[in-house]
Scaffold this motif. Sequence first.
Motif, PDB file in Angstrom:
ATOM      1  N   LEU A  89      -8.673   5.059  -2.425  1.00  0.00           N
ATOM      2  CA  LEU A  89      -7.617   4.130  -2.815  1.00  0.00           C
ATOM      3  C   LEU A  89      -6.759   4.760  -3.919  1.00  0.00           C
ATOM      4  CD1 LEU A  89      -9.684   0.817  -3.014  1.00  0.00           C
ATOM      5  CD2 LEU A  89      -8.458   1.758  -1.049  1.00  0.00           C
ATOM      6  N   ILE A  90      -5.462   4.754  -3.757  1.00  0.00           N
ATOM      7  CA  ILE A  90      -4.547   5.360  -4.727  1.00  0.00           C
ATOM      8  C   ILE A  90      -4.670   4.634  -6.062  1.00  0.00           C
ATOM      9  CG2 ILE A  90      -2.122   5.807  -5.265  1.00  0.00           C
ATOM     10  CD1 ILE A  90      -1.635   6.000  -2.230  1.00  0.00           C
ATOM     11  N   SER A  91      -4.859   5.411  -7.139  1.00  0.00           N
ATOM     12  CA  SER A  91      -5.187   4.814  -8.433  1.00  0.00           C
ATOM     13  C   SER A  91      -4.032   4.049  -9.063  1.00  0.00           C
ATOM     14  CB  SER A  91      -5.662   5.910  -9.404  1.00  0.00           C
ATOM     15  OG  SER A  91      -4.629   6.861  -9.606  1.00  0.00           O
ATOM     16  N   THR A  92      -2.808   4.363  -8.678  1.00  0.00           N
ATOM     17  CA  THR A  92      -1.660   3.691  -9.296  1.00  0.00           C
ATOM     18  C   THR A  92      -1.360   2.338  -8.668  1.00  0.00           C
ATOM     19  OG1 THR A  92      -0.189   4.919  -7.807  1.00  0.00           O
ATOM     20  CG2 THR A  92      -0.579   5.851 -10.016  1.00  0.00           C
ATOM     21  N   ASP A  93      -2.026   2.006  -7.569  1.00  0.00           N
ATOM     22  CA  ASP A  93      -1.782   0.735  -6.894  1.00  0.00           C
ATOM     23  C   ASP A  93      -2.880  -0.267  -7.234  1.00  0.00           C
ATOM     24  OD1 ASP A  93       0.437   1.789  -5.716  1.00  0.00           O
ATOM     25  OD2 ASP A  93      -0.448   2.059  -3.735  1.00  0.00           O
ATOM     26  N   SER A  94      -2.560  -1.556  -7.108  1.00  0.00           N
ATOM     27  CA  SER A  94      -3.551  -2.626  -7.231  1.00  0.00           C
ATOM     28  C   SER A  94      -4.021  -2.998  -5.826  1.00  0.00           C
ATOM     29  CB  SER A  94      -2.937  -3.851  -7.921  1.00  0.00           C
ATOM     30  OG  SER A  94      -2.535  -3.514  -9.230  1.00  0.00           O
ATOM     31  N   TRP A  95      -5.325  -3.115  -5.670  1.00  0.00           N
ATOM     32  CA  TRP A  95      -5.889  -3.344  -4.344  1.00  0.00           C
ATOM     33  C   TRP A  95      -6.680  -4.653  -4.307  1.00  0.00           C
ATOM     34  CZ3 TRP A  95      -4.557   0.050  -0.519  1.00  0.00           C
ATOM     35  CH2 TRP A  95      -4.013   1.277  -0.924  1.00  0.00           C
ATOM     36  N   TYR A  96      -6.550  -5.354  -3.185  1.00  0.00           N
ATOM     37  CA  TYR A  96      -7.334  -6.579  -3.007  1.00  0.00           C
ATOM     38  C   TYR A  96      -7.569  -6.801  -1.519  1.00  0.00           C
ATOM     39  CZ  TYR A  96      -3.241  -9.231  -1.392  1.00  0.00           C
ATOM     40  OH  TYR A  96      -2.165  -9.681  -0.666  1.00  0.00           O
ATOM     41  N   ASP A  97      -8.526  -7.660  -1.210  1.00  0.00           N
ATOM     42  CA  ASP A  97      -8.843  -7.998   0.177  1.00  0.00           C
ATOM     43  C   ASP A  97      -7.979  -9.177   0.610  1.00  0.00           C
ATOM     44  OD1 ASP A  97      -9.997  -8.492   2.661  1.00  0.00           O
ATOM     45  OD2 ASP A  97     -11.695  -9.607   1.808  1.00  0.00           O
ATOM     46  N   ALA A  98      -7.112  -8.954   1.597  1.00  0.00           N
ATOM     47  CA  ALA A  98      -6.203 -10.012   2.049  1.00  0.00           C
ATOM     48  C   ALA A  98      -6.951 -11.174   2.692  1.00  0.00           C
ATOM     49  CB  ALA A  98      -5.181  -9.440   3.036  1.00  0.00           C
ATOM     50  N   LEU A 119     -13.045  -6.604   5.813  1.00  0.00           N
ATOM     51  CA  LEU A 119     -12.122  -6.514   4.684  1.00  0.00           C
ATOM     52  C   LEU A 119     -10.787  -5.966   5.163  1.00  0.00           C
ATOM     53  CD1 LEU A 119     -14.400  -4.734   2.018  1.00  0.00           C
ATOM     54  CD2 LEU A 119     -14.038  -7.198   2.279  1.00  0.00           C
ATOM     55  N   TRP A 120      -9.694  -6.535   4.641  1.00  0.00           N
ATOM     56  CA  TRP A 120      -8.362  -5.947   4.808  1.00  0.00           C
ATOM     57  C   TRP A 120      -7.887  -5.589   3.404  1.00  0.00           C
ATOM     58  CZ3 TRP A 120      -6.024 -10.119   8.603  1.00  0.00           C
ATOM     59  CH2 TRP A 120      -6.454  -9.844   9.910  1.00  0.00           C
ATOM     60  N   ILE A 121      -8.215  -4.396   2.950  1.00  0.00           N
ATOM     61  CA  ILE A 121      -7.919  -3.986   1.574  1.00  0.00           C
ATOM     62  C   ILE A 121      -6.495  -3.449   1.523  1.00  0.00           C
ATOM     63  CG2 ILE A 121      -8.613  -2.486  -0.326  1.00  0.00           C
ATOM     64  CD1 ILE A 121     -11.416  -2.398   0.900  1.00  0.00           C
ATOM     65  N   THR A 122      -5.628  -4.148   0.809  1.00  0.00           N
ATOM     66  CA  THR A 122      -4.203  -3.823   0.811  1.00  0.00           C
ATOM     67  C   THR A 122      -3.667  -3.638  -0.606  1.00  0.00           C
ATOM     68  OG1 THR A 122      -2.007  -4.588   1.509  1.00  0.00           O
ATOM     69  CG2 THR A 122      -3.595  -6.278   0.866  1.00  0.00           C
ATOM     70  N   ASN A 123      -2.577  -2.897  -0.698  1.00  0.00           N
ATOM     71  CA  ASN A 123      -1.952  -2.642  -2.002  1.00  0.00           C
ATOM     72  C   ASN A 123      -0.796  -3.585  -2.294  1.00  0.00           C
ATOM     73  OD1 ASN A 123      -0.317  -1.547  -0.025  1.00  0.00           O
ATOM     74  ND2 ASN A 123       0.290   0.239  -1.229  1.00  0.00           N
TER      75      ASN A 123
END
Length: 579
Positions: free
Chosen positions: A544-553, A574-578
Amino acid sequence: MAPPPQDRSQVHSQLCQHIGFLYPEADAEELAETVLMVFDGFEPQVPLPLHELWSERDCLLITYGDSVIDNDTVPLETLQQFLDQYVKDSVSAVHVLPFCPYSSDDGFAVIDYTKVNPQLGGWTQISQISQRYRLMADIVINHCSSQSQWFQNFCKGVDPGATFFMEANVGDDLSEVVRPRASPLLRPTETADGLKHVWCTFSHDQVDLDFRNPDVLLEFLKIIRLYLQQGVSVFRLDAVGFLWKQPGTSCMHLRQTHEVIKLIRTVTDAFAPGTLLITETNVPNHENLTYFGNRNEAHVIYNFSLAPLLIHSLLTGKTEYLKRWIMSMPPAPVGCTYLNFTASHDGIGMRPAEGLLSDEEQLQLVETVRRFGGRVSTRRTADGGERVYELNVSLFDAMQGTVEGNDQWQVERFLCSQTVMMGLEGIPAFYIHSLLATANDQAGVAKTQHNRSINRHKWSWSELQEQLGDDASVHSRVFRELTRRMQIRSRNEAFHPNATQFTLQPREPFFAFWRQSTDRSQSIFCVHNMTAGVQELRLSDLNLISTDSWYDAISGQQFDDRTSEIELQPYQSLWITNR
């Protein structure tokens, strides 16, 4: 900028090329002009830009016209009520399975293509559905009913129909002909001209049409014109792979079959841009892919291999076959896409699993589905033997357990199957009985003596409303969660049918892939626990790119520590999206 519309002379020129290949002895110029006359009143239009053909908001519902019935209303009106009351925010398109008068095979033995079965309703109801949803209809193009006027005329030796059907001689070399059924291929038929043997790929009530006669092609172009006028904008070419016959060959996927599809594509692209062609070819994957042509045949092809491989993975907990297949799937060409489905009015086809699952793996799948109340249909092979053709079972009941037996994870396992399907490249299609978590209809099988009836239940409208209104009902639980996930999907551009897809390689038993929107602004990591056990996922495996915020949609869970391990519950997705 969109290209300018063709004029009729350009369409005429294209038609001459198709006709010259299909009917070399015909006057191509004259026959092309006859085709144009079929579409008299239609003018060539500006082609629809490719990016407007579909989007992440598209989702298809597959249903019979009478899958939901109410004694006080014709079934197509009841279907409209169901659509508007329950799924209008979740689906954009509806496939109403054959709605014409028929004699067998639940609609696929058509008596009259120009009429709506009065037991379902009429053209008024068909057009009303098309005004609110993109409407998909079947063109049952390979065969028609033995009770049709065409076939009655064939027997009498009069037109139209006297030369519409495929005949064969008993001595013809038919040893290589591919069949989906174990019944005899030829049907002896008494006619005004004596005994003839007519070709019946599917059943003796479904007599194969002879497209070597251009008049047959013209009749189907007239049917397509009629359906366009009634609001149909997606055509499913049923069993089209069998269309052209030539003794001494397999009679599957012949070059002439592909050319007929190209001709249909030429006229629909010219006169009804935005109309989609979907080819129904339940065959091994490498054969199925040929129906994209050079972006000049089907816009959409069914992803037939998905269902058996996904079911195998969920019943065994093994992901290697599913991963191997998805890694081998090419991205759809520009202007084309896949139709992803896990269940339909037919059974779960096993031919698309040939060469992907071993015979032993297929046998294990068959035995497991049988333990869960399912049935098996076979096909005749060229050497006279039989092979499994399809599994007949409600998909919800197929998820009752694993190869180890029944367990308590049926709902979770089933939801996982549908969530995998929703995330993949292509357009997702839900059979109504999957959406409603309908169980095996054993009473239907007993009544019809046909295995496919097990997954063709007819819901009472009042009973269905009661079930969907009961929060404790399994039908309501599954329906509410599926439609919730469908709506989540529609809001994420990384689920565009042509968004980039890349298969990930986390440790077993996870099945995971990455989707990226066409403008590269959004990424979604789709991760699925394919087992009945709690599994630890290392987020570092996903990069996961460190500059983005990630969460499960799906759940809303935030992932602030990208190096942590998280627990996935049995069959959790999980749908982990930025974004």
